[in-house]
Write a protein that holds these residues in place. Structure first.
Motif, PDB file in Angstrom:
ATOM      1  N   GLU A   1       0.813  -1.184   0.760  1.00  0.00           N
ATOM      2  CA  GLU A   1       0.109   0.112   0.448  1.00  0.00           C
ATOM      3  C   GLU A   1       0.554   0.903  -0.354  1.00  0.00           C
ATOM      4  OE1 GLU A   1      -2.275   0.250   3.070  1.00  0.00           O
ATOM      5  OE2 GLU A   1      -3.886   2.343   2.623  1.00  0.00           O
TER       6      GLU A   1
ATOM      7  N   SER B   1      -1.112   8.703  -7.939  1.00  0.00           N
ATOM      8  CA  SER B   1      -1.306  10.017  -8.522  1.00  0.00           C
ATOM      9  C   SER B   1      -2.264  10.039  -9.956  1.00  0.00           C
ATOM     10  CB  SER B   1       0.355  11.079  -9.163  1.00  0.00           C
ATOM     11  OG  SER B   1       1.063  10.453  -9.749  1.00  0.00           O
TER      12      SER B   1
ATOM     13  N   SER C   1      -5.388   7.725  -4.367  1.00  0.00           N
ATOM     14  CA  SER C   1      -4.898   6.429  -3.224  1.00  0.00           C
ATOM     15  C   SER C   1      -5.926   5.722  -3.159  1.00  0.00           C
ATOM     16  CB  SER C   1      -4.858   7.913  -2.511  1.00  0.00           C
ATOM     17  OG  SER C   1      -5.968   8.508  -1.799  1.00  0.00           O
ATOM     18  N   ASP C   2      -7.426   6.277  -3.404  1.00  0.00           N
ATOM     19  CA  ASP C   2      -7.952   4.798  -2.737  1.00  0.00           C
ATOM     20  C   ASP C   2      -7.993   3.919  -4.270  1.00  0.00           C
ATOM     21  OD1 ASP C   2      -9.267   5.693  -5.164  1.00  0.00           O
ATOM     22  OD2 ASP C   2     -11.752   6.047  -4.146  1.00  0.00           O
TER      23      ASP C   2
ATOM     24  N   ALA D   1      -9.408   7.522 -12.528  1.00  0.00           N
ATOM     25  CA  ALA D   1      -9.683   8.828 -13.340  1.00  0.00           C
ATOM     26  C   ALA D   1     -10.025   8.507 -14.382  1.00  0.00           C
ATOM     27  CB  ALA D   1      -8.739   9.567 -12.435  1.00  0.00           C
ATOM     28  N   PRO D   2     -10.126   9.667 -15.307  1.00  0.00           N
ATOM     29  CA  PRO D   2     -10.861   9.375 -16.716  1.00  0.00           C
ATOM     30  C   PRO D   2      -9.435   9.124 -17.069  1.00  0.00           C
ATOM     31  CG  PRO D   2     -12.376  11.709 -15.758  1.00  0.00           C
ATOM     32  CD  PRO D   2     -11.056  11.236 -14.042  1.00  0.00           C
TER      33      PRO D   2
ATOM     34  N   ASP E   1      -7.148  14.488  -2.753  1.00  0.00           N
ATOM     35  CA  ASP E   1      -6.650  13.204  -3.968  1.00  0.00           C
ATOM     36  C   ASP E   1      -5.780  14.738  -4.760  1.00  0.00           C
ATOM     37  OD1 ASP E   1      -5.970  10.923  -3.157  1.00  0.00           O
ATOM     38  OD2 ASP E   1      -6.950  10.297  -4.895  1.00  0.00           O
TER      39      ASP E   1
ATOM     40  N   ASN F   1      -4.781  13.918  -8.381  1.00  0.00           N
ATOM     41  CA  ASN F   1      -5.134  13.651  -9.812  1.00  0.00           C
ATOM     42  C   ASN F   1      -6.642  14.662 -10.243  1.00  0.00           C
ATOM     43  OD1 ASN F   1      -6.215  12.155  -8.301  1.00  0.00           O
ATOM     44  ND2 ASN F   1      -5.938  10.339  -9.776  1.00  0.00           N
ATOM     45  N   SER F   2      -7.306  14.018 -10.164  1.00  0.00           N
ATOM     46  CA  SER F   2      -9.119  14.621  -9.770  1.00  0.00           C
ATOM     47  C   SER F   2     -10.142  14.983  -9.481  1.00  0.00           C
ATOM     48  CB  SER F   2      -9.765  13.040 -11.021  1.00  0.00           C
ATOM     49  OG  SER F   2     -10.446  12.082 -10.346  1.00  0.00           O
TER      50      SER F   2
ATOM     51  N   GLU G   1     -17.636  10.792  -6.433  1.00  0.00           N
ATOM     52  CA  GLU G   1     -17.142  10.621  -5.450  1.00  0.00           C
ATOM     53  C   GLU G   1     -15.714  11.468  -5.281  1.00  0.00           C
ATOM     54  OE1 GLU G   1     -16.114   6.170  -4.689  1.00  0.00           O
ATOM     55  OE2 GLU G   1     -15.336   6.724  -6.440  1.00  0.00           O
TER      56      GLU G   1
ATOM     57  N   VAL H   1     -12.241  11.812  -3.005  1.00  0.00           N
ATOM     58  CA  VAL H   1     -10.657  11.285  -2.776  1.00  0.00           C
ATOM     59  C   VAL H   1     -10.260  11.848  -1.383  1.00  0.00           C
ATOM     60  CG1 VAL H   1      -9.170   8.883  -2.984  1.00  0.00           C
ATOM     61  CG2 VAL H   1     -11.155   8.779  -4.533  1.00  0.00           C
ATOM     62  N   TYR H   2      -9.760  11.475  -0.142  1.00  0.00           N
ATOM     63  CA  TYR H   2      -9.796  11.992   0.237  1.00  0.00           C
ATOM     64  C   TYR H   2      -8.190  10.542   1.335  1.00  0.00           C
ATOM     65  CZ  TYR H   2     -13.279  14.519   0.712  1.00  0.00           C
ATOM     66  OH  TYR H   2     -13.899  16.142   0.193  1.00  0.00           O
ATOM     67  N   THR H   3      -6.557  11.230   1.525  1.00  0.00           N
ATOM     68  CA  THR H   3      -6.453  10.474   2.005  1.00  0.00           C
ATOM     69  C   THR H   3      -6.175  11.489   3.586  1.00  0.00           C
ATOM     70  OG1 THR H   3      -4.818   9.540   0.106  1.00  0.00           O
ATOM     71  CG2 THR H   3      -3.632  10.081   2.669  1.00  0.00           C
TER      72      THR H   3
ATOM     73  N   GLU I   1     -16.061  -0.559   4.242  1.00  0.00           N
ATOM     74  CA  GLU I   1     -16.266  -2.012   4.229  1.00  0.00           C
ATOM     75  C   GLU I   1     -16.904  -1.136   6.015  1.00  0.00           C
ATOM     76  OE1 GLU I   1     -13.835  -4.605   3.797  1.00  0.00           O
ATOM     77  OE2 GLU I   1     -13.968  -4.261   1.290  1.00  0.00           O
TER      78      GLU I   1
ATOM     79  N   VAL J   1       1.102   6.573  12.878  1.00  0.00           N
ATOM     80  CA  VAL J   1       0.821   7.478  11.867  1.00  0.00           C
ATOM     81  C   VAL J   1      -0.643   6.467  11.033  1.00  0.00           C
ATOM     82  CG1 VAL J   1       0.584   9.208  10.365  1.00  0.00           C
ATOM     83  CG2 VAL J   1       2.301   8.997  12.180  1.00  0.00           C
TER      84      VAL J   1
ATOM     85  N   ASN K   1      -2.229   5.704   7.077  1.00  0.00           N
ATOM     86  CA  ASN K   1      -3.067   6.274   6.460  1.00  0.00           C
ATOM     87  C   ASN K   1      -4.191   5.500   5.897  1.00  0.00           C
ATOM     88  OD1 ASN K   1      -1.091   8.470   5.727  1.00  0.00           O
ATOM     89  ND2 ASN K   1       1.224   7.111   5.599  1.00  0.00           N
TER      90      ASN K   1
ATOM     91  N   PRO L   1      -6.753   5.750   2.715  1.00  0.00           N
ATOM     92  CA  PRO L   1      -7.897   6.392   2.098  1.00  0.00           C
ATOM     93  C   PRO L   1      -9.334   6.427   1.792  1.00  0.00           C
ATOM     94  CG  PRO L   1      -6.215   4.299   0.934  1.00  0.00           C
ATOM     95  CD  PRO L   1      -6.385   4.446   2.254  1.00  0.00           C
TER      96      PRO L   1
ATOM     97  N   SER M   1     -12.682   7.187   0.717  1.00  0.00           N
ATOM     98  CA  SER M   1     -13.832   7.461  -0.880  1.00  0.00           C
ATOM     99  C   SER M   1     -14.759   8.565   0.127  1.00  0.00           C
ATOM    100  CB  SER M   1     -14.094   7.408  -1.404  1.00  0.00           C
ATOM    101  OG  SER M   1     -13.484   6.130  -1.896  1.00  0.00           O
TER     102      SER M   1
END
Lengths: 310, 476
Positions: free
Chosen positions: A145, A154, A158-159, A163-164, B372, B374-375, B386, B388-390, B418, B429, B431, B433, B435
């Protein structure tokens, strides 16, 4: 890290500038030395140690000549010697590399070597176990992970939800196949998903028809007359990769068009754009960058995502 | 190369350097100060300070608390244990707060009683006291030391000097070792150093701090106070006419001069100062207090002890040199409560109480949310939006907890996981992820504020709520 790189690192536009820096640097050090030598001597007319300089403030506050201790003088000289020593050992004088031959590249290489020596065995101990067995090992998954968050998140999120343009790795829908070997190969060697552009072949009307047919493949409503024409085109041009029934072909990475998962977007407009202009999906190879041991743990983590182990 | 100081009000008893007599350099070679041993009230106070402070320094490192070293700054793990408390880098704020309190206390005590810090508590003074004590034990009294330094190098002199430096260096290395013992568990450090198995950095710092102690307390001594210490330079800004300073009572002492014990000073036209220069001989910075207040004076009160001794022998009243104030010396009343004292005490009390309260209320749980990048958002196949966060869950407590994660802020929002229960071991700590999904129809703007709440299942008081942004399309 090769010689050409090193040479580039030290490339000045001309030798003149290298000489200029050398003269400037050494000249400054010499000037400092001269200044300290010059100011260390008392000149005629200057107050002697313990005398007042003749400056007086607030009626009674007088300025004394209290010389600095001699060890301060020595500290100045020692600083200069240190500076010169540094310039001999490390690059700092124009294009002179320094006798230690220190560069950013070999400092980086050394650190990577040290890190590999330290963490390599940690990754290696998992390398021989099959992925199916490793997904049951929580520690292996944690390491996987971490690697995923560092190197994959990236693009894939992160989940790992994608992404598109970047596939969702959590579902059971795979472009090239979701068994451990395929995932490992994908990460190690990368993938290049090429869908050619069909605008020149099909024309605007043809694209409209094929789009309608593709939309209908996933169970959505589309103009029946267009669908019929589109089906013809599909059989001619698309079926070779996506299959006669549009279910895709993992050997080529051709997506299944009958499900609800869309890599670039589900709308008819996006689908039409895909058909017209083609797509050029690229997953970079990680073999040289990460090495097989790390990729093995990454594949384990990715495999666990879609196989309900987490 | 010049310093501003008050001119001597009297002709100094020390010989004036003559111009041109080998003074052609703007740098003076160091003249060693040989402070004479002194006994008395303030010497005892200073010894007490040395014993207590060094006892704390050398002793605290060996204390154990809850199975770990009581005070340990574990830099590799970035955890700082101070008795029952474990601080994380996130708690650095408290350290800054503590530093502000320390600075204010310095201002407060300086305004009130002058250089108490320098004379009794400064590490430079404290370690120098020990080094001076060792020097006296090995080389003898002040006069014996001066004589020894002037004599030619004989085997005896060599042995004496070698012994002194051996003891100095051993003590300095022990100091360096103890210092490193606050960063590496000192018991492991002991074992490792017994086996000559110290890591390169530990070895470096032991020797570095050993060398610093040896150099500062053995060789540099008063030069640190005179040439390096910034406090000496700005303390005058904290002094006022009601600040306690060590002063020579000029009106009572002058004119000074030697006399027989049974001579009445008044009839001989003399003041109470017998000009024995003992106050100069005991001074660790080598000044003459009779020249008035000087920035080199560290307020150690050695001259008071020395002078009181002489006054007792002469049968005069004590206090020719004493703690007094400028106002008192001018025959005026000394005001203890001045605006600056009142202000300092109030601010100091408020800050100290605030710090204690803040630490007692400290929540050993941290929740950081990183979106996140990227998008901005994505659509699920069934049309939900949706984000997404970390989440970074930091359990700073000494025991493991299971936390329940929940979100609020938008109607019908759900966590795509779940189970909302997250286990975080002690001091770890985690981490995570996460959604968050929502039907876009409830969004009335593109950027919405939502909250994540983390609550320990076994301890509902242990909870933390942080806000985040939820982005999505506006469905009109």
């Amino acid at each position: 890290m090769n010689e050409a790189n090193l040479a580039q690192d030290f490339a000045f536009t001309s030798e003149f500038w290298s000489g200029w820096i050398i003269v400037l640097t050494l000249g400054n050090i010499f000037a400092c030395w001269w200044l300290i030598r010059w100011t260390a001597k008392r000149r005629a007319g200057e107050a002697a140690e313990g005398d007042t300089t003749g400056h007086t403030w607030d009626e009674t506050l007088a300025e004394y000549n209290n010389p600095m201790p001699r060890w301060w003088l020595w500290m100045f000289y020692i600083t200069m010697i240190f500076g010169l020593g540094y310039l001999v050992l490390y690059p700092g004088l124009g294009s002179f590399r320094g006798v230690l031959n220190w560069t950013h590249q070999n400092a980086y290489a050394k650190e990577m070597e040290a890190a590999d020596a330290k963490f390599g065995p940690l990754f290696a101990q998992y390398a021989t176990k099959p992925v199916e067995q490793l997904v049951l090992d929580p520690r292996a998954l944690r390491i996987g992970e971490r690697l995923f968050v560092n190197y994959c998140a990236s693009c894939h999120g992160s989940d790992a939800g994608g992404a598109p343009g970047f596939p969702n790795l959590r579902d059971t829908d795979w472009l090239y196949g979701g068994n451990p070997e395929t995932i490992t190969t994908t990460i190690l060697d990368g993938r290049s998903g090429v869908m050619p552009a069909w605008k020149a072949v099909l024309g605007d009307q043809g694209i409209k028809e094929v789009t309608a047919y593709v939309v209908s493949l996933s169970g959505r409503d589309a103009d029946t007359s267009l669908v019929t024409a589109g089906k013809q085109h599909f059989a001619t041009y698309c079926a070779a990769c996506h299959g006669a029934d549009g279910k895709g072909n993992p050997a080529l990475g051709a997506p299944n068009l009958t499900d609800k998962t869309w890599l670039y977007g589900a709308s008819a407009g996006v689908i039409a754009k895909t058909i017209a202009n083609g797509r050029n999906g690229h997953m970079p190879a990680h073999r040289n960058f990460l090495g097989e041991d790390k990729v093995h743990l990454l594949a384990t983590y990715v495999y666990s995502l879609s196989n309900g182990k987490r | 190369m010049t310093d501003v100081q008050a001119p001597p009000t009297q002709t100094s008893s020390s010989p004036e350097p003559q111009p041109g007599s080998g003074m052609d350099e703007m740098y003076a070679s160091h003249k060693k100060v040989y402070p004479r041993e002194v006994h008395g009230t303030f010497a005892r106070l200073r010894t007490l300070g040395v014993v207590v402070l060094l006892g704390l320094f050398y002793g605290t490192a060996w204390l154990t608390w809850d199975g770990h070293q009581a005070v340990l700054f574990d830099l590799p793990a970035r955890k700082f244990y101070i008795f029952g408390l474990t601080f994380w880098p996130q708690d650095f704020f408290y350290f800054a707060w503590l530093l502000v309190i320390a600075a204010l206390s310095l201002f407060f005590f300086t305004a009130l009683a002058g250089r108490l810090w320098c004379g009794y508590a400064c590490p430079q003074t404290v370690w120098t006291e020990v080094f001076l004590w060792i020097e006296r034990k090995v080389e003898g009294s002040r006069n014996q030391q001066i004589k020894l330094d002037k004599s030619d190098l004989t085997p005896v002199k060599f042995r004496t000097k070698a012994l002194k430096h051996f003891i100095w260096i051993s003590f300095a290395l022990f100091t360096g070792f103890t210092f490193v013992g606050y960063f590496t568990p000192i018991r492991d450090l002991t074992v490792e150093s017994m086996n000559f198995n110290l890591g390169p950095w530990e070895t470096f710092w032991v020797f570095f701090y050993g060398f610093a102690t040896y150099g500062n307390a053995g060789w540099l001594r008063e030069q640190v106070c005179i040439y390096m210490c910034p406090y000496a330079r700005f303390q005058s800004a904290m002094f006022d006419k009601d600040t306690l300073v060590i002063s020579y009572d000029e009106r009572r002492g002058e004119p000074r001069g030697s006399r027989k014990r049974n001579v009445d000073p008044a009839s001989a036209g003399l003041g109470d100062c017998v000009d024995c220069t003992l106050c100069v001989q005991v001074c660790p910075t080598g000044i003459d207090i009779r020249d008035g207040l000087q920035y080199q004076c560290i307020g150690c009160a050695a001259c008071i002890d020395a002078c009181d001794d002489v006054m007792d022998k002469m049968g005069y009243a004590r206090g020719l040199i004493r703690y007094t104030t400028e106002n008192a010396m001018a025959g005026l009343k000394t005001h203890l409560l001045r605006p600056r004292i009142i202000l300092y005490s109030i601010v100091l009390a408020a800050l100290s109480i605030g710090l204690v309260y803040a630490i007692s209320q400290r929540m050993p749980l941290e929740l950081d949310i990183i979106r996140d990048r990227n998008s901005l958002y994505r659509e699920t196949p069934d049309g939900l939006v949706e984000n997404v966060y970390t989440l970074k869950l930091i359990n700073m407590d000494e025991q493991a907890h299971t936390f329940k994660l929940s979100t609020s802020g938008l109607e019908g929002m759900s966590l795509a996981m779940e189970s909302p229960l997250v286990e975080v071991p002690a001091g770890v700590v985690r981490n995570l992820p996460v959604s968050v999904r929502i039907d876009p129809v409830v969004l009335d703007r593109t950027a919405n504020t939502i909250e994540f709440t983390l609550q320990a299942v076994d301890d509902p008081a242990l909870t933390r709520t942080e806000t985040a942004r939820f982005l999505g399309p506006v469905i009109r």
